[in-house]
Design a protein around this motif. Structure first.
Motif, mmCIF file in Angstrom:
data_model
loop_
_atom_site.group_PDB
_atom_site.id
_atom_site.type_symbol
_atom_site.label_atom_id
_atom_site.label_comp_id
_atom_site.label_asym_id
_atom_site.label_seq_id
_atom_site.Cartn_x
_atom_site.Cartn_y
_atom_site.Cartn_z
ATOM 1 N N HIS A 278 1.014 -1.227 -0.064
ATOM 2 C CA HIS A 278 -0.087 0.059 0.142
ATOM 3 C C HIS A 278 0.695 1.287 -0.159
ATOM 4 O O HIS A 278 1.873 1.068 0.520
ATOM 5 C CB HIS A 278 -0.861 -0.357 1.151
ATOM 6 N N SER A 279 0.206 2.363 -0.833
ATOM 7 C CA SER A 279 1.224 3.597 -1.007
ATOM 8 C C SER A 279 1.747 4.105 0.509
ATOM 9 O O SER A 279 2.674 4.887 0.602
ATOM 10 C CB SER A 279 0.428 4.525 -1.843
ATOM 11 N N SER A 280 0.694 3.903 1.520
ATOM 12 C CA SER A 280 1.187 4.564 2.915
ATOM 13 C C SER A 280 2.354 3.756 3.630
ATOM 14 O O SER A 280 2.808 4.185 4.502
ATOM 15 C CB SER A 280 -0.033 4.480 3.719
ATOM 16 N N ILE A 281 2.555 2.512 3.163
ATOM 17 C CA ILE A 281 3.599 1.606 3.792
ATOM 18 C C ILE A 281 4.962 1.749 2.693
ATOM 19 O O ILE A 281 5.881 1.791 3.431
ATOM 20 C CB ILE A 281 3.166 -0.143 4.086
ATOM 21 N N THR A 339 5.562 -7.696 -2.009
ATOM 22 C CA THR A 339 6.170 -6.109 -1.711
ATOM 23 C C THR A 339 6.893 -5.822 -3.191
ATOM 24 O O THR A 339 7.432 -6.686 -3.752
ATOM 25 C CB THR A 339 7.324 -5.948 -0.776
ATOM 26 N N SER A 340 6.645 -4.634 -3.698
ATOM 27 C CA SER A 340 7.185 -4.174 -4.932
ATOM 28 C C SER A 340 8.642 -3.810 -4.687
ATOM 29 O O SER A 340 9.129 -3.449 -3.627
ATOM 30 C CB SER A 340 6.309 -2.883 -5.371
ATOM 31 N N ARG A 341 9.380 -3.945 -5.752
ATOM 32 C CA ARG A 341 10.807 -3.782 -5.680
ATOM 33 C C ARG A 341 11.108 -2.041 -5.556
ATOM 34 O O ARG A 341 12.335 -1.824 -5.320
ATOM 35 C CB ARG A 341 11.451 -4.313 -6.776
ATOM 36 N N GLU A 342 9.984 -1.346 -5.871
ATOM 37 C CA GLU A 342 10.452 0.114 -5.677
ATOM 38 C C GLU A 342 9.918 0.580 -4.341
ATOM 39 O O GLU A 342 10.375 1.621 -3.867
ATOM 40 C CB GLU A 342 9.534 0.620 -6.778
ATOM 41 N N SER A 343 9.591 -0.644 -3.413
ATOM 42 C CA SER A 343 9.329 0.020 -1.986
ATOM 43 C C SER A 343 10.662 0.319 -1.298
ATOM 44 O O SER A 343 11.629 -0.251 -1.429
ATOM 45 C CB SER A 343 8.609 -1.128 -1.344
ATOM 46 N N ASN A 344 10.483 1.410 -0.649
ATOM 47 C CA ASN A 344 11.796 1.859 0.274
ATOM 48 C C ASN A 344 12.060 0.853 1.235
ATOM 49 O O ASN A 344 13.319 0.689 1.428
ATOM 50 C CB ASN A 344 11.228 3.394 1.083
ATOM 51 N N LEU A 345 11.146 -0.025 1.700
ATOM 52 C CA LEU A 345 11.131 -1.026 2.760
ATOM 53 C C LEU A 345 12.040 -2.191 1.922
ATOM 54 O O LEU A 345 12.630 -3.046 2.690
ATOM 55 C CB LEU A 345 10.126 -1.638 3.275
ATOM 56 N N MET A 346 12.062 -2.178 0.503
ATOM 57 C CA MET A 346 13.068 -3.162 0.029
ATOM 58 C C MET A 346 14.469 -2.745 -0.387
ATOM 59 O O MET A 346 15.016 -3.289 -1.006
ATOM 60 C CB MET A 346 12.202 -3.398 -1.371
#
Length: 579
Positions: A278-281, A339-346
């Protein structure tokens, strides 16, 4: 006296006539029975010989050898016959036909052998002045046998391929000329990719080993499921540009109530009930996520380790897994944990999640699994797969710095089973091959810990899935899916949860192992890679030894999946006693 003499002459005539008749009847009774028995025994001998020819799939080009073999068998049944067969012919026939097997019409391939022969026997009762058998008697008979193989062989092959940090040990990378960049593909990955190439080539009925005469075929398609901590795919499960690659999870997790009762976390959602993309995460930095005081912050903090110089977040922690639900929901998949690879968490280096460059190719992928003879792009795609982070691509032969993802073979296996469930041909034999460079990690020796100090050990997850019914489900729901394991520098039988001897689903006999070793001092590379007793080479090309080894192992994997077909020898396909 005259009448008596006349009667005596008549009696002599009758005696001669009766004697001739009796002699003829005796010859017919004794030798006739002998020859009928010999004919039957010759038929039995030829039936045995034809079955043996079919069992060994005798070649017409070796007819002289086959005839000598038939003669030896026939004379063992008829020791009183002459030492050769005056007439012997073997009729070879092969082709395709449709027959009924288990109540179903099946297209089959067959080879058939019809053997006709005669033997010569010396007569025991040859009489020149009475009807009898010739001095030498010829006995003839025939028999035929057929071997039938279901034509389809292996329908589809599902390759579960290790692309975790297991594949980065003992690296023997090639330095690009004039630069400080080393080839991403380690020796172990090169071997894994060559195995995949060979499977794909079998779709065309060819092998890298040109010396092979009989190629175990794949009639359907070849799917690949590379994994590290998870598998990786595009958002629409295809390979089109513009789709964001996803790091995909295939486990199910405890609900909030189960988490609270089992793990005491005090959360309002289970790990798999949070939409991690989700965009908020996904735009949160790792620091922001760690500082949150809500359920998301709890899960991130629970498995975020600071013992190592590289912070590591392990999202799919073993303590959160619902094993029963994971096994029972193979046909579905909870995508919320993706999780998308563009996620900051990634972002590197905060985790070892999908560190390499790789992607799933489904059995129905329209780009790579449609045209049977258009495999060049598929081979090139597999060659591009890596098991390391791009940030370490210039680390020459430093396994400790060659960062890759943790290993979770169960993620690849679960995705392959899901793909087979939805798209596999359940009417034909298929095979799933698990290619491993080591066991699942993190293991206890990696010293990763939960927030409470408990060691995180993922080496038992695959075994626990088996303990919760995975093997029974595969056996009952997918009876024509056969399992095979290949270890690269590791014996699959030594890994927890892989083979039956270690609590897994794969028969110990359905395994193979490939060894390679490093050798220093080669111009143009930090090391070269060896397969058995022959080098792979500085340009990652296979020697004859490597070619034959890989081809043989792929054949073993396909044979475990039924590539040899269901075969049956049939004696007396003709009723030789009535013809």
């Amino acid at each position: 006296m005259q009448n008596y003499s006349k009667q005596s002459g008549v009696a002599a005539i009758w005696f001669v006539l009766v004697f001739i008749a009796l002699a003829s009847l005796t010859a017919l009774g004794v030798e006739g029975a002998r020859y009928l028995n010999s004919k039957a025994r010759l038929g039995d001998a030829l039936e045995t010989a034809s079955l043996l020819l079919a069992a060994q799939e005798a070649k017409q080009s070796e007819d002289d050898k086959n005839q000598a073999y038939v003669t030896q068998v026939a004379l063992s049944y008829l020791p009183d016959a002459s030492t050769s067969l005056p007439q012997l012919n073997i009729h070879y026939r092969s082709g395709e036909e449709t027959i009924e097997i288990d109540g179903k019409q099946q297209d089959v391939e067959f080879i058939q052998y019809k053997v006709t022969a005669s033997t010569q026997h010396d007569s025991w009762m040859n009489m020149a002045d009475a009807p009898s058998f010739d001095e030498t008697q010829t006995i003839s008979n025939f028999a035929a046998a057929k071997k039938v193989a279901i034509k389809s062989g292996v329908s589809d092959a599902f390759l579960v391929m290790d692309h975790s940090l297991n594949m980065n040990s003992n690296t023997c990378q090639i330095k690009y000329p004039g630069s400080n960049i080393y080839k991403h593909q380690t020796a172990k990955l090169f071997i894994a990719h060559q195995l995949a190439h060979e499977f794909i080539n079998r779709k065309q009925g060819i092998s890298v080993d040109k010396s092979k005469e009989d190629i175990e075929p794949i009639e359907g398609n070849v799917a690949v499921f590379p994994f590290d901590t998870r598998t990786s795919n595009f958002s629409n499960d295809q390979s089109g540009s513009g789709n964001l690659p996803l790091c995909q999870n295939h486990l199910d997790f405890y609900s909030a109530s189960e988490e609270n009762s089992i793990n005491g976390l005090g959360v309002d959602k289970g790990f798999g009930e949070i939409d991690w993309n989700h965009s908020s995460i996904k735009w949160l930095t790792m620091g922001e996520a760690l500082n949150r005081q809500d359920t998301l912050g709890t899960y991130v903090n629970e498995t975020y380790n600071t013992q190592d110089k590289i912070g590591q977040w392990l999202p799919d922690a073993e303590k959160h897994i619902d094993y029963w639900e994971t096994v029972n929901s193979i046909a579905g998949r909870n995508a919320l944990a993706d999780t998308s690879r563009e996620s900051n968490l990634m972002a590197f280096p905060d985790n070892r999640l999908c560190r390499g460059n790789f992607m799933t190719v489904s059995i129905t992928n329209p780009k790579f699994n449609t045209e049977k003879n258009n495999v060049g792009g598929y081979l090139g795609l597999i060659n591009s797969f890596t098991s390391n982070s791009p940030i370490t691509q210039n680390s020459a032969h430093q396994p400790g710095s060659y960062i890759g993802g943790w290993s979770a073979s169960y993620q690849g296996i679960l995705q392959a089973l899901n793909d087979y469930h939805h798209h596999g041909d359940k009417e034909k034999q298929s095979t799933m091959v698990v290619i491993l460079g080591g066991g699942d990690r993190p293991r206890a020796s990696d010293n990763l810990r939960y927030k409470n100090g408990q060691v995180i050990d993922h080496s038992n997850i695959l075994k626990k899935l088996s303990d919760h019914g995975l093997c029974e489900k595969i056996k009952s729901d997918y009876p024509k899916l056969n399992l095979f394991a290949i270890g690269i520098d590791v014996d699959p039988k030594s890994l927890k949860g892989v083979t039956k001897s270690t609590g897994g689903c794969i028969d110990d006999a359905n395994t193979s192992m490939i060894d390679h070793k490093a050798a220093t001092g080669t111009t143009g590379s930090t090391d070269i890679c060896w397969g058995g007793t022959s080098p792979v080479g500085t340009d990652f090309s296979l020697t004859d030894y490597g070619v034959s080894t890989i081809s043989a192992i792929v054949s073993a994997g396909l044979n475990a999946g039924g590539a040899a077909g269901q075969k049956e020898e049939v004696g007396s396909i003709y009723d030789r006693r009535t013809q």
